[in-house]
Design a protein around this motif. Structure first.
Motif, PDB file in Angstrom:
ATOM      1  N   VAL A  30      -2.279   5.480   3.981  1.00  0.00           N
ATOM      2  CA  VAL A  30      -3.497   5.807   3.237  1.00  0.00           C
ATOM      3  C   VAL A  30      -3.634   7.320   3.097  1.00  0.00           C
ATOM      4  O   VAL A  30      -3.298   8.086   3.999  1.00  0.00           O
ATOM      5  N   ASP A  31      -4.091   7.754   1.928  1.00  0.00           N
ATOM      6  CA  ASP A  31      -4.374   9.164   1.621  1.00  0.00           C
ATOM      7  C   ASP A  31      -3.131  10.044   1.624  1.00  0.00           C
ATOM      8  O   ASP A  31      -3.236  11.265   1.789  1.00  0.00           O
ATOM      9  N   VAL A  32      -1.976   9.442   1.434  1.00  0.00           N
ATOM     10  CA  VAL A  32      -0.725  10.194   1.295  1.00  0.00           C
ATOM     11  C   VAL A  32      -0.197   9.966  -0.117  1.00  0.00           C
ATOM     12  O   VAL A  32      -0.044   8.816  -0.535  1.00  0.00           O
ATOM     13  N   PRO A  33       0.068  11.039  -0.881  1.00  0.00           N
ATOM     14  CA  PRO A  33       0.573  10.845  -2.244  1.00  0.00           C
ATOM     15  C   PRO A  33       1.918  10.124  -2.248  1.00  0.00           C
ATOM     16  O   PRO A  33       2.763  10.360  -1.383  1.00  0.00           O
ATOM     17  N   ASN A  71      -6.351   4.859  -1.220  1.00  0.00           N
ATOM     18  CA  ASN A  71      -7.400   5.485  -0.413  1.00  0.00           C
ATOM     19  C   ASN A  71      -8.052   4.546   0.589  1.00  0.00           C
ATOM     20  O   ASN A  71      -8.858   4.991   1.404  1.00  0.00           O
ATOM     21  N   LYS A  72      -7.738   3.259   0.512  1.00  0.00           N
ATOM     22  CA  LYS A  72      -8.314   2.291   1.444  1.00  0.00           C
ATOM     23  C   LYS A  72      -7.209   1.413   2.015  1.00  0.00           C
ATOM     24  O   LYS A  72      -6.335   0.965   1.284  1.00  0.00           O
ATOM     25  N   ALA A  73      -7.294   1.188   3.317  1.00  0.00           N
ATOM     26  CA  ALA A  73      -6.326   0.289   3.949  1.00  0.00           C
ATOM     27  C   ALA A  73      -6.574  -1.138   3.473  1.00  0.00           C
ATOM     28  O   ALA A  73      -7.708  -1.541   3.207  1.00  0.00           O
ATOM     29  N   GLY A  74      -5.491  -1.891   3.339  1.00  0.00           N
ATOM     30  CA  GLY A  74      -5.622  -3.275   2.903  1.00  0.00           C
ATOM     31  C   GLY A  74      -4.330  -3.806   2.344  1.00  0.00           C
ATOM     32  O   GLY A  74      -3.315  -3.106   2.285  1.00  0.00           O
ATOM     33  N   GLU A  75      -4.360  -5.067   1.944  1.00  0.00           N
ATOM     34  CA  GLU A  75      -3.205  -5.723   1.323  1.00  0.00           C
ATOM     35  C   GLU A  75      -3.526  -5.983  -0.141  1.00  0.00           C
ATOM     36  O   GLU A  75      -4.543  -6.602  -0.462  1.00  0.00           O
ATOM     37  N   TYR A  76      -2.653  -5.525  -1.016  1.00  0.00           N
ATOM     38  CA  TYR A  76      -2.907  -5.599  -2.450  1.00  0.00           C
ATOM     39  C   TYR A  76      -1.744  -6.297  -3.156  1.00  0.00           C
ATOM     40  O   TYR A  76      -0.617  -6.290  -2.670  1.00  0.00           O
ATOM     41  N   PHE A  97       1.907   2.658   9.398  1.00  0.00           N
ATOM     42  CA  PHE A  97       3.085   2.844   8.534  1.00  0.00           C
ATOM     43  C   PHE A  97       4.311   3.194   9.367  1.00  0.00           C
ATOM     44  O   PHE A  97       5.410   2.665   9.119  1.00  0.00           O
ATOM     45  N   ASP A  98       4.142   4.055  10.364  1.00  0.00           N
ATOM     46  CA  ASP A  98       5.278   4.408  11.234  1.00  0.00           C
ATOM     47  C   ASP A  98       5.800   3.174  11.967  1.00  0.00           C
ATOM     48  O   ASP A  98       7.023   2.991  12.108  1.00  0.00           O
ATOM     49  N   ARG A 136      -5.033  15.918  -6.185  1.00  0.00           N
ATOM     50  CA  ARG A 136      -6.130  15.583  -5.284  1.00  0.00           C
ATOM     51  C   ARG A 136      -5.879  14.239  -4.617  1.00  0.00           C
ATOM     52  O   ARG A 136      -5.096  13.419  -5.113  1.00  0.00           O
ATOM     53  N   ILE A 137      -6.561  14.029  -3.478  1.00  0.00           N
ATOM     54  CA  ILE A 137      -6.516  12.746  -2.784  1.00  0.00           C
ATOM     55  C   ILE A 137      -7.558  11.801  -3.375  1.00  0.00           C
ATOM     56  O   ILE A 137      -7.308  10.627  -3.607  1.00  0.00           O
ATOM     57  N   ASP A 138      -8.725  12.336  -3.614  1.00  0.00           N
ATOM     58  CA  ASP A 138      -9.781  11.630  -4.329  1.00  0.00           C
ATOM     59  C   ASP A 138     -10.722  12.667  -4.920  1.00  0.00           C
ATOM     60  O   ASP A 138     -10.414  13.869  -4.916  1.00  0.00           O
ATOM     61  N   ALA A 139     -11.861  12.236  -5.421  1.00  0.00           N
ATOM     62  CA  ALA A 139     -12.766  13.152  -6.115  1.00  0.00           C
ATOM     63  C   ALA A 139     -13.315  14.242  -5.208  1.00  0.00           C
ATOM     64  O   ALA A 139     -13.676  15.324  -5.679  1.00  0.00           O
TER      65      ALA A 139
END
Length: 310
Positions: A162-165, A203-208, A235-236, A118-121
Protein backbone atom coordinates in the motif's frame (compact mmCIF):
# COMPACT_ATOMS: atom_id res chain seq x y z
CA UNK A 1 -55.21 -5.70 -7.41
CA UNK A 2 -52.93 -8.20 -9.16
CA UNK A 3 -52.21 -5.72 -11.93
CA UNK A 4 -51.22 -3.04 -9.39
CA UNK A 5 -48.81 -5.40 -7.63
CA UNK A 6 -47.35 -6.43 -10.98
CA UNK A 7 -46.96 -2.80 -12.01
CA UNK A 8 -45.21 -1.89 -8.76
CA UNK A 9 -42.98 -4.93 -9.10
CA UNK A 10 -41.92 -3.86 -12.57
CA UNK A 11 -41.10 -0.39 -11.23
CA UNK A 12 -38.94 -1.86 -8.46
CA UNK A 13 -37.17 -4.34 -10.76
CA UNK A 14 -34.51 -1.85 -12.04
CA UNK A 15 -33.69 -0.85 -8.45
CA UNK A 16 -33.29 -4.50 -7.45
CA UNK A 17 -31.03 -5.17 -10.43
CA UNK A 18 -28.89 -2.12 -9.68
CA UNK A 19 -28.59 -3.15 -6.03
CA UNK A 20 -26.36 -6.03 -7.13
CA UNK A 21 -23.98 -3.81 -9.08
CA UNK A 22 -20.39 -3.42 -7.91
CA UNK A 23 -19.59 0.30 -7.80
CA UNK A 24 -15.82 -0.19 -7.55
CA UNK A 25 -15.22 1.96 -10.64
CA UNK A 26 -16.80 4.95 -8.91
CA UNK A 27 -15.47 4.10 -5.46
CA UNK A 28 -11.96 2.72 -6.06
CA UNK A 29 -9.02 2.29 -3.71
CA UNK A 30 -6.21 3.66 -5.90
CA UNK A 31 -5.41 7.33 -6.50
CA UNK A 32 -5.32 7.07 -10.31
CA UNK A 33 -8.69 5.32 -10.39
CA UNK A 34 -10.04 7.94 -7.97
CA UNK A 35 -9.02 10.73 -10.32
CA UNK A 36 -10.59 8.89 -13.25
CA UNK A 37 -13.84 8.43 -11.31
CA UNK A 38 -13.88 12.12 -10.45
CA UNK A 39 -13.33 12.95 -14.12
CA UNK A 40 -16.38 10.84 -15.05
CA UNK A 41 -18.53 12.66 -12.47
CA UNK A 42 -17.39 16.14 -13.55
CA UNK A 43 -17.83 15.37 -17.26
CA UNK A 44 -21.29 13.93 -16.68
CA UNK A 45 -22.33 16.93 -14.56
CA UNK A 46 -21.15 19.36 -17.25
CA UNK A 47 -23.11 17.53 -19.92
CA UNK A 48 -26.22 17.39 -17.73
CA UNK A 49 -26.14 21.19 -17.51
CA UNK A 50 -27.31 21.14 -21.12
CA UNK A 51 -29.23 17.88 -21.30
CA UNK A 52 -31.51 18.42 -18.29
CA UNK A 53 -32.72 21.93 -19.27
CA UNK A 54 -33.30 20.78 -22.87
CA UNK A 55 -35.44 17.85 -21.71
CA UNK A 56 -37.40 20.05 -19.29
CA UNK A 57 -37.96 22.76 -21.92
CA UNK A 58 -39.02 20.19 -24.52
CA UNK A 59 -41.71 18.86 -22.19
CA UNK A 60 -42.69 22.39 -21.12
CA UNK A 61 -43.05 23.65 -24.70
CA UNK A 62 -45.02 20.56 -25.73
CA UNK A 63 -47.42 21.14 -22.84
CA UNK A 64 -47.68 24.92 -23.14
CA UNK A 65 -48.18 25.03 -26.89
CA UNK A 66 -50.41 22.00 -27.21
CA UNK A 67 -53.42 22.28 -29.49
CA UNK A 68 -55.90 22.47 -26.63
CA UNK A 69 -54.20 25.45 -24.90
CA UNK A 70 -55.89 28.44 -26.57
CA UNK A 71 -54.38 30.90 -24.06
CA UNK A 72 -50.80 30.37 -25.31
CA UNK A 73 -49.58 33.26 -27.51
CA UNK A 74 -49.63 32.56 -31.25
CA UNK A 75 -46.92 34.49 -33.13
CA UNK A 76 -46.55 33.06 -36.66
CA UNK A 77 -44.33 35.98 -37.79
CA UNK A 78 -41.73 35.53 -35.01
CA UNK A 79 -38.36 34.33 -36.37
CA UNK A 80 -35.48 35.73 -34.28
CA UNK A 81 -34.39 36.60 -30.74
CA UNK A 82 -30.83 37.72 -30.04
CA UNK A 83 -31.17 36.87 -26.38
CA UNK A 84 -32.45 33.37 -27.17
CA UNK A 85 -29.69 32.81 -29.76
CA UNK A 86 -27.05 33.74 -27.18
CA UNK A 87 -28.47 31.20 -24.74
CA UNK A 88 -28.86 28.46 -27.37
CA UNK A 89 -25.31 28.80 -28.73
CA UNK A 90 -23.44 30.35 -25.81
CA UNK A 91 -24.23 27.76 -23.13
CA UNK A 92 -23.16 24.70 -25.20
CA UNK A 93 -20.05 26.57 -26.36
CA UNK A 94 -19.02 27.23 -22.75
CA UNK A 95 -19.63 23.59 -21.86
CA UNK A 96 -17.51 22.43 -24.82
CA UNK A 97 -14.70 24.80 -23.81
CA UNK A 98 -14.82 23.52 -20.22
CA UNK A 99 -14.82 19.89 -21.35
CA UNK A 100 -11.97 20.59 -23.77
CA UNK A 101 -9.81 22.14 -21.06
CA UNK A 102 -10.65 19.31 -18.67
CA UNK A 103 -9.79 16.70 -21.31
CA UNK A 104 -6.51 18.42 -22.20
CA UNK A 105 -5.38 18.64 -18.57
CA UNK A 106 -6.37 15.12 -17.54
CA UNK A 107 -4.97 13.57 -20.74
CA UNK A 108 -1.54 14.67 -19.55
CA UNK A 109 -1.91 14.26 -15.78
CA UNK A 110 -3.45 10.77 -16.10
CA UNK A 111 -1.16 9.56 -18.88
CA UNK A 112 -0.48 5.90 -17.93
CA UNK A 113 3.14 6.26 -19.12
CA UNK A 114 3.75 9.21 -16.80
CA UNK A 115 5.44 8.40 -13.47
CA UNK A 116 3.40 9.29 -10.42
CA UNK A 117 3.90 12.61 -8.66
CA UNK A 118 1.76 11.85 -5.63
CA UNK A 119 0.51 9.05 -3.38
CA UNK A 120 -2.91 10.62 -3.06
CA UNK A 121 -4.47 14.08 -3.01
CA UNK A 122 -2.85 14.95 0.36
CA UNK A 123 0.57 13.29 -0.05
CA UNK A 124 3.09 14.11 -2.77
CA UNK A 125 5.52 11.41 -3.82
CA UNK A 126 9.02 11.87 -2.40
CA UNK A 127 11.71 12.03 -5.14
CA UNK A 128 13.75 9.23 -3.60
CA UNK A 129 10.88 6.70 -3.57
CA UNK A 130 11.54 3.88 -6.01
CA UNK A 131 8.52 2.25 -7.69
CA UNK A 132 7.80 -1.45 -7.55
CA UNK A 133 8.38 -2.88 -11.04
CA UNK A 134 5.99 -5.59 -12.24
CA UNK A 135 6.26 -7.17 -15.68
CA UNK A 136 2.87 -8.35 -16.94
CA UNK A 137 2.38 -10.95 -19.66
CA UNK A 138 -1.07 -11.79 -21.00
CA UNK A 139 -1.12 -15.47 -21.97
CA UNK A 140 -3.86 -17.72 -23.38
CA UNK A 141 -5.79 -17.62 -20.99
CA UNK A 142 -4.00 -16.59 -17.85
CA UNK A 143 -1.80 -13.83 -16.47
CA UNK A 144 1.91 -14.06 -15.74
CA UNK A 145 3.45 -11.50 -13.38
CA UNK A 146 7.22 -11.19 -13.08
CA UNK A 147 8.88 -9.25 -10.24
CA UNK A 148 12.39 -8.69 -11.64
CA UNK A 149 13.79 -6.97 -8.53
CA UNK A 150 12.42 -9.66 -6.19
CA UNK A 151 13.33 -12.49 -8.60
CA UNK A 152 9.93 -14.18 -8.40
CA UNK A 153 6.92 -14.74 -10.66
CA UNK A 154 3.26 -15.55 -10.20
CA UNK A 155 0.41 -16.91 -12.27
CA UNK A 156 -3.02 -15.32 -11.78
CA UNK A 157 -2.00 -13.59 -8.56
CA UNK A 158 -0.65 -10.09 -8.02
CA UNK A 159 0.39 -8.23 -4.89
CA UNK A 160 1.80 -4.82 -4.04
CA UNK A 161 2.41 -2.79 -0.87
CA UNK A 162 0.00 0.00 0.00
CA UNK A 163 1.10 3.57 -0.82
CA UNK A 164 4.03 2.40 -2.94
CA UNK A 165 4.03 3.45 -6.62
CA UNK A 166 3.83 0.56 -9.08
CA UNK A 167 5.31 0.56 -12.57
CA UNK A 168 3.68 -2.05 -14.77
CA UNK A 169 5.39 -3.14 -17.99
CA UNK A 170 2.78 -4.95 -20.04
CA UNK A 171 2.90 -7.24 -23.09
CA UNK A 172 1.14 -10.30 -24.52
CA UNK A 173 2.38 -13.63 -25.79
CA UNK A 174 -0.07 -14.00 -28.67
CA UNK A 175 -3.50 -12.36 -28.80
CA UNK A 176 -4.13 -8.77 -27.70
CA UNK A 177 -5.69 -8.46 -24.24
CA UNK A 178 -6.49 -5.65 -21.84
CA UNK A 179 -5.01 -5.47 -18.33
CA UNK A 180 -7.59 -4.04 -15.96
CA UNK A 181 -7.88 -3.68 -12.18
CA UNK A 182 -10.88 -1.36 -11.66
CA UNK A 183 -9.93 -0.47 -8.08
CA UNK A 184 -6.40 0.53 -9.13
CA UNK A 185 -6.45 2.31 -12.51
CA UNK A 186 -7.90 2.26 -16.01
CA UNK A 187 -7.38 -0.56 -18.49
CA UNK A 188 -4.22 -0.78 -20.60
CA UNK A 189 -3.88 -2.98 -23.67
CA UNK A 190 -1.41 -5.86 -23.70
CA UNK A 191 -0.12 -6.47 -27.22
CA UNK A 192 2.39 -8.98 -28.58
CA UNK A 193 5.79 -7.60 -29.62
CA UNK A 194 5.02 -4.36 -27.78
CA UNK A 195 5.51 -3.03 -24.26
CA UNK A 196 2.89 -0.73 -22.79
CA UNK A 197 3.15 0.92 -19.38
CA UNK A 198 0.95 1.81 -16.46
CA UNK A 199 1.85 3.74 -13.31
CA UNK A 200 -0.50 3.38 -10.35
CA UNK A 201 -0.72 3.11 -6.57
CA UNK A 202 -3.09 1.30 -4.23
CA UNK A 203 -4.07 3.29 -1.13
CA UNK A 204 -6.13 0.76 0.82
CA UNK A 205 -5.27 -2.76 1.88
CA UNK A 206 -7.59 -5.41 0.50
CA UNK A 207 -8.23 -8.01 -2.17
CA UNK A 208 -9.32 -6.71 -5.56
CA UNK A 209 -10.41 -8.25 -8.84
CA UNK A 210 -8.35 -8.03 -12.01
CA UNK A 211 -9.21 -9.38 -15.44
CA UNK A 212 -8.87 -9.04 -19.18
CA UNK A 213 -11.28 -6.48 -20.63
CA UNK A 214 -10.66 -7.45 -24.26
CA UNK A 215 -12.11 -10.61 -25.79
CA UNK A 216 -9.30 -13.00 -26.69
CA UNK A 217 -10.85 -16.38 -27.38
CA UNK A 218 -12.37 -19.41 -25.70
CA UNK A 219 -10.88 -18.96 -22.22
CA UNK A 220 -11.47 -15.21 -21.99
CA UNK A 221 -14.28 -15.46 -19.43
CA UNK A 222 -11.98 -17.07 -16.86
CA UNK A 223 -8.93 -14.87 -17.49
CA UNK A 224 -9.11 -13.36 -14.02
CA UNK A 225 -6.77 -12.84 -11.09
CA UNK A 226 -6.69 -11.42 -7.57
CA UNK A 227 -4.73 -8.30 -6.69
CA UNK A 228 -3.67 -8.05 -3.03
CA UNK A 229 -2.99 -4.65 -1.49
CA UNK A 230 -0.74 -5.40 1.51
CA UNK A 231 1.19 -3.45 4.10
CA UNK A 232 4.97 -3.56 3.67
CA UNK A 233 5.40 -6.38 6.17
CA UNK A 234 2.66 -8.38 4.49
CA UNK A 235 4.20 -7.84 1.06
CA UNK A 236 7.64 -8.90 2.30
CA UNK A 237 6.10 -12.07 3.77
CA UNK A 238 4.31 -12.74 0.46
CA UNK A 239 7.62 -12.40 -1.43
CA UNK A 240 9.33 -14.79 0.98
CA UNK A 241 6.50 -17.26 0.52
CA UNK A 242 7.05 -17.10 -3.23
CA UNK A 243 10.81 -17.54 -2.86
CA UNK A 244 10.19 -20.67 -0.81
CA UNK A 245 8.68 -22.33 -3.89
CA UNK A 246 11.14 -24.61 -5.64
CA UNK A 247 9.91 -23.83 -9.15
CA UNK A 248 11.94 -21.84 -11.65
CA UNK A 249 10.59 -19.94 -14.62
CA UNK A 250 13.22 -20.32 -17.31
CA UNK A 251 12.71 -20.19 -21.06
CA UNK A 252 11.76 -23.84 -21.36
CA UNK A 253 9.18 -23.57 -18.57
CA UNK A 254 7.79 -20.38 -20.07
CA UNK A 255 7.22 -22.10 -23.43
CA UNK A 256 5.20 -24.75 -21.57
CA UNK A 257 3.27 -22.12 -19.61
CA UNK A 258 2.56 -20.20 -22.82
CA UNK A 259 0.43 -23.02 -24.20
CA UNK A 260 -3.31 -22.26 -24.10
CA UNK A 261 -5.10 -23.40 -20.95
CA UNK A 262 -8.19 -22.38 -18.98
CA UNK A 263 -9.04 -21.91 -15.30
CA UNK A 264 -5.40 -22.07 -14.19
CA UNK A 265 -5.11 -21.82 -10.38
CA UNK A 266 -3.02 -19.05 -8.85
CA UNK A 267 0.52 -20.08 -8.04
CA UNK A 268 3.85 -18.63 -6.99
CA UNK A 269 7.18 -19.33 -8.70
CA UNK A 270 10.35 -19.04 -6.63
CA UNK A 271 12.81 -17.81 -9.26
CA UNK A 272 12.86 -16.32 -12.76
CA UNK A 273 15.46 -16.36 -15.49
CA UNK A 274 16.90 -12.84 -15.93
CA UNK A 275 15.76 -10.86 -19.00
CA UNK A 276 12.90 -13.27 -19.68
CA UNK A 277 10.44 -10.40 -20.17
CA UNK A 278 12.75 -8.80 -22.74
CA UNK A 279 12.80 -12.09 -24.66
CA UNK A 280 9.00 -12.34 -24.49
CA UNK A 281 8.51 -8.83 -25.87
CA UNK A 282 11.05 -9.41 -28.64
CA UNK A 283 9.72 -12.92 -29.43
CA UNK A 284 12.99 -14.73 -28.96
CA UNK A 285 12.24 -17.05 -26.04
CA UNK A 286 12.70 -20.19 -28.12
CA UNK A 287 16.24 -21.36 -28.84
CA UNK A 288 17.99 -20.23 -32.02
CA UNK A 289 15.69 -17.25 -32.60
CA UNK A 290 16.84 -13.70 -33.17
CA UNK A 291 15.33 -11.00 -30.98
CA UNK A 292 13.31 -8.37 -32.80
CA UNK A 293 15.31 -5.47 -31.37
CA UNK A 294 18.56 -7.07 -32.56
CA UNK A 295 17.04 -7.69 -35.99
CA UNK A 296 15.90 -4.06 -36.28
CA UNK A 297 19.31 -2.78 -35.13
CA UNK A 298 20.99 -4.92 -37.78
CA UNK A 299 18.59 -3.65 -40.46
CA UNK A 300 19.31 -0.05 -39.49
CA UNK A 301 23.04 -0.64 -40.04
CA UNK A 302 22.48 -1.76 -43.63
CA UNK A 303 23.22 1.13 -46.00
CA UNK A 304 20.55 2.21 -48.52
CA UNK A 305 20.71 0.04 -51.65
CA UNK A 306 22.85 -2.56 -49.88
CA UNK A 307 21.24 -5.94 -49.22
CA UNK A 308 21.71 -7.63 -45.93
CA UNK A 309 23.94 -10.70 -46.16
CA UNK A 310 22.11 -13.98 -45.84
Amino acid sequence: MVSQILRRGLLLLPALLLAGCNTVVMNPSGDIANQQARLIVISTALMLLIIVPVIILTLLFAWRYRKGNTSAPYEPEWDHSTRLELVIWGAPLLIIIALGLLTWITTHTLDPYRPLSRIDAERPLAPQVKPLVVEVVALDWKWLFIYPEQGIATVNELAAPVDVPIQFKITASNVMNSFYIPALAGQIYAMPSMETKLHAVINKAGEYDGFSANYSGAGFSHMRFKFHGLDQAGFDAWVQKAKADSGKLDRAEYLKLEQPSERDPARLIGSVEPNLFHAIVNRCVAANTVCMDQMMATDLNVKPGQQKAE
